[in-house]
Write an enzyme that holds these catalytic residues in place. Structure first.
Site, PDB file in Angstrom:
ATOM      1  N   LYS A 130       0.818  -1.212   0.000  1.00 32.55           N
ATOM      2  CA  LYS A 130       0.000   0.000   0.000  1.00 32.55           C
ATOM      3  C   LYS A 130       0.856   1.267   0.000  1.00 32.55           C
ATOM      4  CE  LYS A 130      -4.287  -1.829   1.872  1.00 32.55           C
ATOM      5  NZ  LYS A 130      -5.380  -1.712   2.821  1.00 32.55           N
TER       6      LYS A 130
ATOM      7  N   LYS B 147      -4.259  -9.751  -6.625  1.00 33.51           N
ATOM      8  CA  LYS B 147      -5.574 -10.060  -6.038  1.00 33.51           C
ATOM      9  C   LYS B 147      -6.614  -9.015  -6.469  1.00 33.51           C
ATOM     10  CE  LYS B 147      -5.215  -7.479  -1.811  1.00 33.51           C
ATOM     11  NZ  LYS B 147      -5.476  -7.223  -0.464  1.00 33.51           N
TER      12      LYS B 147
ATOM     13  N   LYS C 171     -10.183  -3.521  -3.799  1.00 31.90           N
ATOM     14  CA  LYS C 171     -11.025  -2.314  -3.824  1.00 31.90           C
ATOM     15  C   LYS C 171     -10.262  -1.131  -4.393  1.00 31.90           C
ATOM     16  CE  LYS C 171     -13.416  -3.247   0.545  1.00 31.90           C
ATOM     17  NZ  LYS C 171     -12.831  -3.316   1.862  1.00 31.90           N
TER      18      LYS C 171
HETATM   19  P1  TYM Z   1     -10.621  -5.695   3.745  1.00 29.00           P
HETATM   20  O1  TYM Z   1     -11.647  -4.663   4.041  1.00 29.00           O
HETATM   21  O2  TYM Z   1      -9.543  -5.342   2.774  1.00 29.00           O
HETATM   22  O3  TYM Z   1     -11.312  -7.022   3.211  1.00 29.00           O
HETATM   23  C1  TYM Z   1     -12.409  -7.649   3.887  1.00 29.00           C
HETATM   24  C2  TYM Z   1     -12.273  -9.155   3.763  1.00 29.00           C
HETATM   25  O4  TYM Z   1     -12.243  -9.534   2.388  1.00 29.00           O
HETATM   26  C3  TYM Z   1     -11.116 -10.381   2.147  1.00 29.00           C
HETATM   27  N1  TYM Z   1     -10.623 -10.143   0.779  1.00 29.00           N
HETATM   28  C4  TYM Z   1     -10.461 -11.110  -0.148  1.00 29.00           C
HETATM   29  N2  TYM Z   1     -10.686 -12.441  -0.091  1.00 29.00           N
HETATM   30  C5  TYM Z   1     -10.426 -13.156  -1.223  1.00 29.00           C
HETATM   31  N3  TYM Z   1      -9.969 -12.605  -2.380  1.00 29.00           N
HETATM   32  C6  TYM Z   1      -9.730 -11.273  -2.469  1.00 29.00           C
HETATM   33  N4  TYM Z   1      -9.294 -10.738  -3.605  1.00 29.00           N
HETATM   34  C7  TYM Z   1      -9.982 -10.461  -1.310  1.00 29.00           C
HETATM   35  N5  TYM Z   1      -9.864  -9.132  -1.043  1.00 29.00           N
HETATM   36  C8  TYM Z   1     -10.258  -8.959   0.232  1.00 29.00           C
HETATM   37  C9  TYM Z   1     -10.086  -9.949   3.176  1.00 29.00           C
HETATM   38  O5  TYM Z   1      -9.119 -10.953   3.408  1.00 29.00           O
HETATM   39  C10 TYM Z   1     -10.959  -9.688   4.382  1.00 29.00           C
HETATM   40  O6  TYM Z   1     -11.215 -10.884   5.091  1.00 29.00           O
HETATM   41  N6  TYM Z   1      -7.571  -5.507   7.705  1.00 29.00           N
HETATM   42  C11 TYM Z   1      -8.832  -6.002   7.215  1.00 29.00           C
HETATM   43  C12 TYM Z   1     -10.019  -5.546   8.058  1.00 29.00           C
HETATM   44  C13 TYM Z   1      -9.897  -5.853   9.510  1.00 29.00           C
HETATM   45  C14 TYM Z   1     -10.031  -7.109  10.122  1.00 29.00           C
HETATM   46  C15 TYM Z   1      -9.897  -6.864  11.534  1.00 29.00           C
HETATM   47  C16 TYM Z   1     -10.235  -8.402   9.646  1.00 29.00           C
HETATM   48  C17 TYM Z   1      -9.704  -4.911  10.500  1.00 29.00           C
HETATM   49  N7  TYM Z   1      -9.704  -5.523  11.711  1.00 29.00           N
HETATM   50  C18 TYM Z   1      -9.967  -7.910  12.452  1.00 29.00           C
HETATM   51  C19 TYM Z   1     -10.308  -9.440  10.599  1.00 29.00           C
HETATM   52  C20 TYM Z   1     -10.168  -9.195  11.967  1.00 29.00           C
HETATM   53  C21 TYM Z   1      -9.054  -5.502   5.803  1.00 29.00           C
HETATM   54  O7  TYM Z   1      -8.529  -4.499   5.401  1.00 29.00           O
HETATM   55  O8  TYM Z   1      -9.971  -6.233   5.098  1.00 29.00           O
END
Ligand code: TYM
Length: 350
Positions: free
Chosen positions: A134, A215, A218
């Protein structure tokens, strides 16, 4: 454990729920309100949250504090939060089975994050690949982006979480969370439960439609790389039609065919048909027929979610009420844990 007991404990006030701790594992997961919710989020995480919510004691969080790590505006953040809440509800999260709330409504997340930063090493954070990705190419890298995994550790550890259902990209953050908790427990006495990642073998890494080595994300500048859950049928069909494929003509999921592997994975997860069955069905057929069928499968899968989403968007009070109630319930748990943490660390006068 009899179902009746689980039902009783699930409806009891938070403070009188010790039995629930013995009968159900605790799940926590989060998602950022930062742009459109795509098929990767759905297949890698949210669909699993929904499918499993009856089996666990669930806490799901819209992590708005995490969304501050990259530039945003007041208006964008507000509208993303309510949009995401409605999307999660439309996808099937059920407030009767899960606590659903906004991270900044429970101040203990920010507080614990600061305390845990004292048991996190600078070098550990520097090794986080998501930070490196990032930060790369970005002129202004906030300190928040660097410390982001500590806030994520706080989210998880605050709720004595056993299981964290996430996509593959969060694995390293989960390992860090365990390391930070282990160090804290060694220094201050047994305080935090060590959480296990729950990463499914299929769908944990849905790839970009434009570059199958990246991957689906967003933040991808290319709008054709991801299918948003709100894309219209025409847009979905166009994106799938132009999705890159591999050299050759065979429709198989092999390591030398990352693009087809990705498309077959999406097809299989949404239709329930196995990849070998799909490979057999499309043997000798062209990419055109395969992509057209895949587009139908995706359109059909998102249609009911889109219908519910339109209803929820028309009445934002529904989500507001659910989030307010979720925050109240989360606050009770978070406050109890923080009192213990402050005491263990010797903060204040006790
Ligand atoms: P975030 O908001 O980027 O994504 C949310 C969830 O979607 C999954 N994900 C994917 N899975 C498969 N293929 C993809 N291309 C893909 N892109 C995203 C992510 O793995 C995630 O599960 N840091 C985290 C948010 C967070 C969090 C937490 C998660 C904050 N605190 C505590 C678990 C526990 C994040 O940015 O996810």
């Amino acid at each position: 454990m009899p179902d009746a007991l689980e039902t009783l404990t699930a409806t009891a006030p938070e403070t009188t729920r010790p039995i629930a701790r013995l009968t159900r594992k605790r799940v926590f997961s989060g998602i950022q309100p930062s742009g459109s919710f795509h098929l990767g989020n759905y297949l890698g995480a949210i669909r699993n949250w929904v499918d499993q919510q009856g089996d666990y004691d669930n806490v799901f969080c819209i992590v708005d504090l995490h969304a501050l790590t990259l530039p945003t505006t007041r208006e964008t953040l507000r509208s993303n939060i309510i949009g995401l809440a409605n999307t999660l509800l439309a996808a099937g999260l059920d407030p009767a089975q899960s606590i659903i709330f906004i991270q900044s409504d429970v101040q203990e997340h920010a507080e614990l994050s600061w305390l845990l930063s004292s048991t996190t090493q600078f070098g550990e954070l520097r090794r986080m690949t998501q930070f490196k990705d990032k930060a790369a190419g970005s002129e202004e890298v906030s300190a928040a982006l660097f410390i982001y995994p500590v806030l994520m550790a706080a989210d998880i550890l605050l709720y004595d979480t056993d299981l964290v259902p996430v996509g593959e990209d969060q694995k390293q953050h989960l390992e860090l969370t365990r390391d930070v908790a282990t160090r804290f427990n060694a220094r201050y006495g047994e305080t935090f439960v060590l959480p296990e990642p729950d990463i499914k073998p299929a769908g944990a890494r849905i790839m970009s439609l434009e570059d199958p080595l990246k991957k689906m994300s967003k933040s991808d500048a290319n709008p054709n790389a991801a299918i948003a859950l709100t894309d219209t049928p025409d847009v979905i069909r166009r994106k799938i039609r132009r999705a890159v494929t591999d050299s050759g003509t065979e429709i198989v999921a092999t390591p030398d065919k990352p693009a087809l592997t990705n498309l077959l994975t999406i097809y299989s997860l949404l239709s329930g048909e196995s990849i070998p069955d799909l490979e057999e069905r499309y043997a000798g057929k062209g990419y055109g027929a395969f992509k057209s069928d895949l587009a139908d499968v995706v359109v059909e899968a998102v249609a009911p979610i889109q219908t519910r989403l339109a209803e929820l968007n028309a009445d934002p009070e529904i989500a507001r009420e659910i989030l307010a109630e979720g925050a109240e319930r989360a606050r009770v748990r978070a406050a109890a844990k923080m009192a213990q943490v402050r005491d263990r660390m010797g903060l204040g006068l006790g």
